[in-house]
Design a protein around this motif. Sequence first.
Motif: not given
Length: 710
Positions: A565-588
């Motif tokens: 639930s943590t190392a396999i699912i949640l942490l991988n979801v976190l990495i995906a969220l961070l990758n998608n969010a950073y480019k969108e967040t830069y202008k903000y």
Amino acid sequence: MRLASGVKPFCIDKRNIIVVSSRSIVLFYAIDNDNNDKIDLRRLVWELPHSLSDIRNFSYQCTSNLSHKRILWFDITCGDSKHNYYTLIPLDVAISGHDLPDEWMKYSCQCQGLANFLNLLSIKPYTSCNTFNSAETICNLIRYKANRLDECIATQLNECTPTAILEEILWHNHYKPTIGPNGENPLIVAILEFKSVEIQQLLDYCIYHCINDSQPGFMSIVVDALPELAKHYPKILDKLIEQCTYIKVPSTWRLKSEKYDSTHEKLWSYKFDGSIFMVNSKKNFLNVLFEKLETTHRHSATTCFVPLPGLCTYPDPNEINNTYRWFNVVIPRHPSTFVKLVPFRSFNVFKSPPFEAIVKFKWKAFARQRFFLVLCLYLIHFGLFVTAIMNIHGQLMIASMILGSILIFTWIRRSIIHYMNGIRLFTVFATYIELAAFVLPVITGFLKHGDGAPPELQSLSVLSLWIFIVAQLRAFRDIGVFIAAVAHISRNILWFLLLLAFILFAFAHSFLVLLLEDNNESNTFKRFDRSLKNVWSMLLGEYSSIEPWSDSHLVNIYMIAFSFSTAIILLNVLIALLNNAYKETYKYAHTVWVINRAEIIVDIELSWMLPSERQNRDYFPWSIIYEAYTEDVDEWSKKLEADKSPTLYGMKVKMDKFKDELKIEMDKFKDEMKVEMDKSKDEIKNEIAKFKDELKQLLSAVINDVVNKS
């Protein structure tokens, strides 16, 4: 004539009556209705200034001027002091709707009673002249609250409502927006009265004349009302800022060519002193050095200006009450509009090029140099304390305590300044970091000279100082944008962190209940805090704490469930969220960094500058000129044209221009037709004369033939 209590009427003639009360004079007059044979009643009002006592004696005189127009002259005596006062009204001119003194107009707009519609009908004829130029008059018109009866009557009487009258005033282009001597601002009145239609009417009128007629002075009431707009109507403010974006400098100002090559960075700005000349601020060595470092590749630039004159200027201290002038040196109480606007942290406002250019100008002009000086002071305090802690040096610790105490007093003063000017302080987390960085080292120093400071307090003091110094680096673009991006991403994944915390607590509690009664010597699950620490280690891949129970099926199931639930699912979801969010967040994050730098500049203006420095026009100019990339300006112009929805005032102006052009063309066509008709008439006359001659010759020939034959 002597006035008793109550009201007394005085008849001027059959159509004009004066009614006098203890504090007002009302003129009733009758006019002929053009639509029918009836007579309409109108009313104009004058009131005694509040500083004077009630009317005691009153007299009037009706005279004629050189144009044989009647003028009413009123002599008034007020109270027991027998203070004499007078007012006059051009009776015939006022009745015809051509002129009216301001003191009569403003009270006619203000006075309300059982027959409010009489006031509206009375002031409507004056919309075509410039009798509404007083700020107080327009304010009274906007404050006018018509009841339902008034609205019904006004609908039947040619839409004679306050909104319709204001619209007609603006259409005639006689109104010059100004702020009254007592600070009366019609736009602020409309905002506080929550009259969105009147707000949009005034904004459209001011921005149209500013941009299309090159009259920035029309924006004076808009600049003064920006904080109220941000507070009550943020969407209208966002639309206004869009209209103020990339406004090209008019060619009549003769500053530079419209487009030219430049090596300055984007939105490089200069001060504009209100004349036709653009002036660079005085440059010291630091500014010259940074200007060389901030150059970029050569590009095409377009000169634009910020159409918000007076946004950054402070009121003249000579206009402040002498009683509080000394207090203004220690605790400034009269900030600029820019300072009032920054605490709202309006994202779309500081995202716009004009406001980013203003922040850049202020940073270059004065804030950067002062920031480095303050930062050096913080670094000295940091160095003294850390050195004293590591080397146990008494004199350095005393110096650190003295400097820390001074910084605490400056922090208290800055907090009072921010509070007195309505700037939020204790809702910002950085405030508490700053307070801890000043207070904890001083407390640690006192304890060091006594029984000794505990290591935990020393550690917290050092940590708070490190965090505080790093937080100061947010003023620089690359570090500031990164910090803003991290903070924004952290806020966006708050739900994820909350879910992860629930999972950690759930497994920590489960392991505690399962292994609490186990007497194994290596059991570290005896307390909840130790159990939570073990689960956190498991999240990082360390499972040594549960090795003694490797044969327990339930422990193995817990381990598998937790890792899945943590190392396999949640942490991988976190990495995906961070990758998608950073480019969108830069202008903000860039805009958030601009806001953060603006807050630093505001703190420097209020806390680290003297009143005389805040009057320096090199630092706080009338307006700002900035260089924009030409392709950005052209792209914005195309976008604005595509999305542009014409305002009512703009449509009316265009219709008026179209009517004028159509009238010119019609007159030209009539003249051409007249010439052609005149030519046609002459040609027809010539043809008729020629035909008559031919007919005459023919008849003569026929007669001659008949005579010869006979």
